[in-house]
Design an enzyme around this catalytic site. Structure first.
Site, short mmCIF file in Angstrom:
data_model
loop_
_atom_site.label_atom_id
_atom_site.label_comp_id
_atom_site.label_asym_id
_atom_site.label_seq_id
_atom_site.Cartn_x
_atom_site.Cartn_y
_atom_site.Cartn_z
N LYS A 12 6.44 6.18 0.15
CA LYS A 12 7.48 6.00 1.15
C LYS A 12 8.56 4.99 0.30
O LYS A 12 9.81 5.70 0.59
CB LYS A 12 7.02 5.22 2.36
CG LYS A 12 6.26 5.97 3.34
CD LYS A 12 6.09 5.10 4.62
CE LYS A 12 5.09 3.93 4.45
NZ LYS A 12 4.62 3.25 5.52
N LYS B 271 10.82 -2.67 7.55
CA LYS B 271 10.22 -1.86 8.20
C LYS B 271 10.18 -2.36 9.72
O LYS B 271 10.03 -3.36 10.16
CB LYS B 271 8.72 -1.90 7.69
CG LYS B 271 7.92 -0.95 8.90
CD LYS B 271 6.62 -0.52 8.13
CE LYS B 271 5.40 -1.44 8.26
NZ LYS B 271 4.17 -0.94 7.74
N GLY C 43 0.15 -3.98 -1.78
CA GLY C 43 1.19 -4.30 -2.96
C GLY C 43 1.63 -2.87 -3.75
O GLY C 43 2.02 -2.73 -4.80
N ASP D 241 7.57 -5.40 4.62
CA ASP D 241 6.84 -4.30 5.12
C ASP D 241 5.86 -4.85 6.23
O ASP D 241 4.74 -4.07 6.27
CB ASP D 241 5.93 -3.63 4.08
CG ASP D 241 5.76 -2.23 4.58
OD1 ASP D 241 6.30 -1.49 5.26
OD2 ASP D 241 4.45 -1.76 4.08
N TRP E 14 11.87 -7.23 -15.44
CA TRP E 14 11.73 -7.31 -14.06
C TRP E 14 10.41 -8.52 -13.89
O TRP E 14 9.56 -8.51 -14.23
CB TRP E 14 11.27 -6.07 -13.85
CG TRP E 14 10.60 -6.10 -12.18
CD1 TRP E 14 11.20 -6.63 -11.14
CD2 TRP E 14 9.45 -5.46 -11.51
NE1 TRP E 14 10.71 -6.28 -9.78
CE2 TRP E 14 9.47 -5.77 -10.14
CE3 TRP E 14 8.33 -4.76 -12.22
CZ2 TRP E 14 8.36 -5.17 -9.23
CZ3 TRP E 14 7.37 -4.27 -11.64
CH2 TRP E 14 7.45 -4.45 -10.08
#
Length: 770
Positions: A117, A275, A148, A235, A167
Site C-alpha cells: 500500500k 490512514k 514497520g 497508520d 535517510w
C-alpha cells in the site's frame, strides 16, 4: 538440487494480453483517488482560534445517510463465519496475489499488505520534497507504525532507485513489550521492532501511546537532532470488530492526535500521510477541513492493495504551509490533546464553507460507491460462484500483478540493503504471537453472544475447559531446560528503564496472550481482581486443585538427578560438597531422604505467600522482595552449588531480566509446577544447577536496581522500574521459549483451580435450588 538456489519467479503475461473487460476492471482498481482542489476565491481558511472547541458536534444528514446505507449492507455479514468469509474475500480480492509476488520477485523486506500500500502511495504522489534531495538528507517520522512495513517500503523505494540522500527515521507504535498495553489495540509483530529498537520512541511512560501531551513533548525532544522532518506517516487503528459500524467514531481521538503530532513536527513543505476510514462524522469532516487549510494539496487515495471491501483510505497531504502559519490554532489544539477531545467539535459548523462540504460529500460518495459494490458482489459470490466467475477472478488477479509491477516499476533489492541485514535476535515474539486470536473464527453474532454471557455462564457452558483441562504435570528435565554457559554480561551497556506504575498486567512477550487474557478474566470476574487469601480462601478449604502436586521428595530427586548429570560432564569434580540453597521453603529443610547435598535455608516466608492477582509479578513490592532474596542467595553460593527458588510468574520484563541473570550464572535452570496445593499462591520453583559465579559489575548493577526499587516504594512514587536488561537480550530464543513454558504452566494451574472452584459453586447452587 542446491539449497541455495532461488525458486524462479513465475513469468506473467503482459497486461496487453488480457481481455478489454479485465483490463477495464484493473484500471478502475488502481484509480481510486480523489483530489479536493481549492476554490479560486481562497475561501477555505482556518477560523479564529477563539472559535475552536466552543460548540457541540453537528452531524449532517447527507453524511449520516451514507453511513446508514453502508452499515445496512455490512449488517448482512453478521452471521457469516469469519474464517469462511475471510477465505472467500481473500479469493475475490483482485489484488490478492500481488503481495506474495512482490515478496519473491523484488526481495522485499517485511513485505506485507502495508508495504505494498505504501509503495503505491510513494509511486503515485511526490511525497519526498525536493529540498531533501537538494540537501542530500531525508528525515521521516512514522506514527502508529507497527510492524514497520511503511519504513521497510520506503527503504526499498529509496535504495532501489538510488536516491542521492542520507535517510534518517524515527518510529512510534504502542509498545508490544509494555505489560499494561492491551494486545487488542496492538499489532503483535515485532520482527523489525526487535532489531531496530533504538529508532523507536515509546514516550516517557514507555507505553507508546501517542494520545498524551507528555508524549508529544517527549517526541519533539527525541527528534530534536533532525533539522527538519520531511515526511510524517500515521497508520493508526485498533481492533473494532466488537463494533464495526462505529469504527470511524471509535478511532476519531486517535486521528486527532496523529494530525496534531504531524502538524507539530513536520517541516515547511513537508508531506503527511494519514490512514482514515469512512469520513461521514462531523469530527472527520473537521479534520479534513483542517488538513485542506494546512496543506497546498490534499488527496484521498485507496491503494489497489487495500482490500476493496473495507473503509480504509489514505489522506495524502502535500506541501505543508508550516507551523508558523497555524501557530495560534495549533497551540490551542495541543491543549485538547488526548482521548477526551471529541466532547466538543474542533470547528463550529458555521465556519466550514458550503463549497468544502459539497466537495467532501463528493469524496465520500466516490469511495462509498466502490465499497458498497464490492461488499454486495462478495455476498453474491459467497452464495454462488460458478466456474466462469472463478476463471474471471483468476484472470483479474493475474492481470493485477502484472499491472502493479509495470505501473510502479519495482526493482530488486539485495539483502545487504535491508534495514535488518541479519537478525541479531534468534527468536522474536512474532513467531509465537501469530495465529492466537481464535476469536476470529466465530461470527460477529457469536462473538456478541459470548460477550453478553456472564462469567458463570461461560464456565457452565465449558468455554474455558480447554485451558483448564489441558493443564498437565510439567516434568522438569524433559523439555524445559535452560542451558547456560559463563558469558561476559555487558551490563555497562544496560540502563534502568522507569515508567508509570502498572495498574495490571494485560500482555506479555513471555506468554501466550490468550492464556493471560483468560486468566485475567477469571481473576477479575471470579475473584474481584485482587483478594486476600487469608480472609477469602482459608475458610473454604474444600477448594483445592485436583491436579498432581510435586512432593518435596520429587523436587529433591529431580535436583539431584540434574546435579549428577552436570558432574558427569565435568572434567574436574568440585573438592567441596555441593551446597543446596533453599529460598523460602522451610518445609523442604526437614525432608527425610538421603541426598548428597549440604542443604541450607534462606528464610523468606513472604516470597511464597504472594498470591496471583491482576498485577501478577508486576507488583513492585514482590519484585523488590524477589530481587532482595536473589542478591542474598548469590552471596551464599559457590561454584557448582544449586538453588531452589520459588517464583510467582515471569510475565514482566523485570522478572524476565532476573531469569536472564540466573541463566547466565547457572549451568542449568528448569522449573517444577505445581509445587503447592494452596489456591493461587506461588506454585512454581526454579531449580538452578551448577553455579558459575556472577561478575562483580553485574552484582553491583543489581544492587543499584534494588536500591532504586526501595527508593520508589518508600517514597510512594507513581513510577516503577519496568526493565533493566535490554529487550534485545531478553528476546533470544532459548530464554524466550523457557519463559513461555514456565508462564503457561503457572497460568494454566491457576485457571484450573479457579474454573474448578466455579464449577463446584455452580453445582452446589443447583443442588440447593433442588
Amino acid at each position: 538440487m542446491s539449497k541455495c538456489r532461488k525458486t524462479p519467479v513465475q513469468q506473467l503475461a503482459s497486461p496487453a494480453s488480457f481481455s478489454p473487460d479485465i483490463l477495464a476492471d484493473i484500471f478502475e482498481l488502481f484509480a481510486k483517488n480523489f483530489s479536493y482542489g481549492k476554490p479560486l476565491n481562497n475561501e477555505w481558511q482556518l477560523p479564529d482560534p477563539s472559535e475552536i472547541f466552543t460548540c457541540d458536534h453537528t452531524e449532517l444528514n447527507a453524511f449520516l445517510d451514507l453511513k446508514n446505507s453502508l452499515n445496512e449492507v455490512k449488517n448482512l455479514l453478521s452471521d457469516k463465519k469469519l474464517d469462511e468469509w475471510h477465505e472467500h474475500t481473500a479469493f475475490t480480492n483482485k489484488a490478492g496475489k500481488i503481495i506474495s509476488h512482490v515478496r519473491k520477485s523484488v526481495n522485499a523486506e517485511l513485505c506485507t499488505q502495508a508495504w505494498c500500500k505504501f509503495h503505491e502511495i510513494l509511486c503515485s504522489f511526490p511525497l519526498i520534497p525536493q529540498e531533501a534531495f537538494q540537501n542530500g538528507k531525508l528525515n521521516s517520522l512514522h506514527l502508529c507504525e507497527a510492524p514497520g512495513a511503511f519504513i521497510a517500503s520506503l527503504n526499498h523505494y529509496l535504495k532501489s532507485h538510488r536516491f542521492p540522500c542520507h535517510w534518517s527515521w524515527v518510529a512510534n507504535t504502542l509498545n508490544p513489550y509494555h505489560e499494561a498495553n492491551d494486545d487488542l489495540m496492538m499489532i503483535m509483530d515485532d520482527r523489525l521492532i526487535a532489531n531496530t529498537l533504538h529508532w523507536w520512541y515509546f514516550g516517557p511512560d514507555n507505553t507508546g501511546d501517542i494520545m498524551t501531551l507528555k508524549f508529544l513533548t517527549g517526541l519533539q525532544n527525541f527528534i530534536s537532532s533532525m533539522a527538519t522532518v520531511h515526511l510524517v506517516t500515521a497508520d493508526g487503528s485498533f481492533d473494532c470488530q466488537g463494533n464495526p459500524g462505529e469504527q470511524e467514531a471509535l478511532v476519531s481521538s486517535l486521528h486527532y492526535c496523529e494530525v496534531v503530532t504531524a502538524l507539530t513536527t513536520l517541516g515547511n513543505g513537508g508531506s503527511f500521510v494519514l490512514k482514515m476510514f469512512t469520513m461521514f462524522e462531523h469530527c472527520s469532516i473537521n479534520l479534513m477541513y483542517l488538513l485542506n487549510c494546512c496543506f497546498d494539496q490534499v488527496h484521498v487515495f485507496k491503494p489497489a492493495t487495500s482490500k476493496a471491501g473495507n473503509s480504509e483510505v489514505y489522506v495524502v497531504c502535500l506541501h505543508y504551509k508550516g507551523r508558523e502559519a497555524i501557530h495560534p490554532l495549533l497551540s490551542k489544539m495541543t491543549l485538547n490533546f488526548g482521548t477526551e477531545m471529541k466532547r466538543k467539535a474542533l470547528f463550529p459548523h458555521h465556519v466550514i464553507p458550503d463549497s468544502f462540504l459539497k466537495r467532501h460529500e463528493e469524496c465520500c460518495v466516490f469511495f462509498h460507491k466502490y465499497q458498497l459494490e464490492t461488499i454486495s458482489e462478495n455476498i453474491r459470490l459467497f452464495e454462488c460462484m460458478g466456474k466462469a466467475e472463478q476463471e474471471k477472478l483468476n484472470n483479474l488477479r493475474d492481470c493485477a500483478i502484472q499491472y502493479f509491477m509495470q505501473k510502479f516499476q519495482l526493482k530488486h533489492l539485495s539483502r545487504n540493503n535491508w534495514l535488518v541485514k541479519k537478525s541479531s535476535i534468534g527468536c522474536s515474539t512474532n513467531t509465537k504471537w501469530f495465529g492466537q486470536r481464535n476469536k476470529y473464527f466465530k461470527t460477529y453474532n457469536e462473538r456478541k453472544m459470548l460477550e453478553a454471557l456472564s462469567w458463570k455462564d461461560k464456565v457452565a457452558k465449558g468455554y474455558f475447559n480447554s485451558w483448564a483441562e489441558e493443564h498437565g504435570v510439567y516434568h522438569p528435565g524433559q523439555s524445559s531446560i535452560l542451558e547456560g554457559t559463563a558469558s561476559n554480561l555487558e551490563c555497562h551497556l544496560w540502563h534502568i528503564l522507569e515508567g508509570k506504575k502498572l495498574p495490571k498486567v494485560k500482555c506479555s512477550p513471555f506468554c501466550n496472550g490468550e492464556i493471560l487474557k483468560t486468566l485475567n478474566e477469571a481473576i477479575e470476574k471470579s475473584l474481584g481482581g485482587a483478594f486476600n487469601l487469608d480472609s477469602k480462601f482459608r475458610p473454604k478449604q474444600q477448594y483445592s486443585c485436583s491436579c498432581h502436586v510435586f512432593s518435596e521428595e520429587l523436587i529433591f530427586s529431580e535436583l539431584c538427578s540434574l546435579t549428577e548429570c552436570l558432574q558427569d560432564e565435568q572434567v574436574v569434580v568440585p573438592s567441596n560438597q555441593i551446597k543446596c540453597l533453599l529460598v523460602g521453603f522451610s518445609t523442604l529443610r526437614n525432608i527425610k531422604m538421603h541426598i548428597p547435598l549440604e542443604v541450607r535455608l534462606l528464610e523468606s516466608a513472604e516470597l511464597t505467600t504472594f498470591s496471583c492477582s491482576l498485577l501478577h509479578d508486576g507488583d513492585p513490592t514482590y519484585q523488590r522482595l524477589f530481587l532482595d532474596c536473589l542478591l542474598h542467595s548469590l552471596r551464599e553460593l559457590h561454584t557448582g552449588d544449586v538453588m531452589i527458588l520459588p517464583v510467582l510468574s515471569c510475565f514482566t520484563r523485570f522478572m524476565a531480566g532476573l531469569i536472564f541473570v540466573l541463566h547466565s550464572c547457572f549451568r542449568f535452570i528448569t522449573f517444577v509446577c505445581p509445587t503447592s496445593s494452596d489456591p493461587l499462591r506461588t506454585c512454581a520453583v526454579l531449580l538452578c544447577v551448577g553455579y558459575q559465579d556472577l561478575p562483580n559489575p553485574v552484582f553491583r548493577y543489581l544492587q543499584s536496581v534494588n536500591e532504586l526499587l526501595s527508593t520508589l516504594l518508600n517514597s510512594d512514587s507513581p513510577q516503577q522500574v519496568l526493565q533493566f536488561v535490554p529487550m534485545e537480550v531478553l528476546l533470544k530464543g532459548a530464554l524466550l521459549d523457557f519463559l513461555w513454558d514456565l508462564n503457561a504452566a503457572i497460568a494454566k494451574r491457576h485457571l484450573h483451580f479457579i474454573i474448578q472452584r466455579e464449577r463446584e459453586e455452580i453445582i452446589n447452587s443447583l443442588q440447593l435450588q433442588n
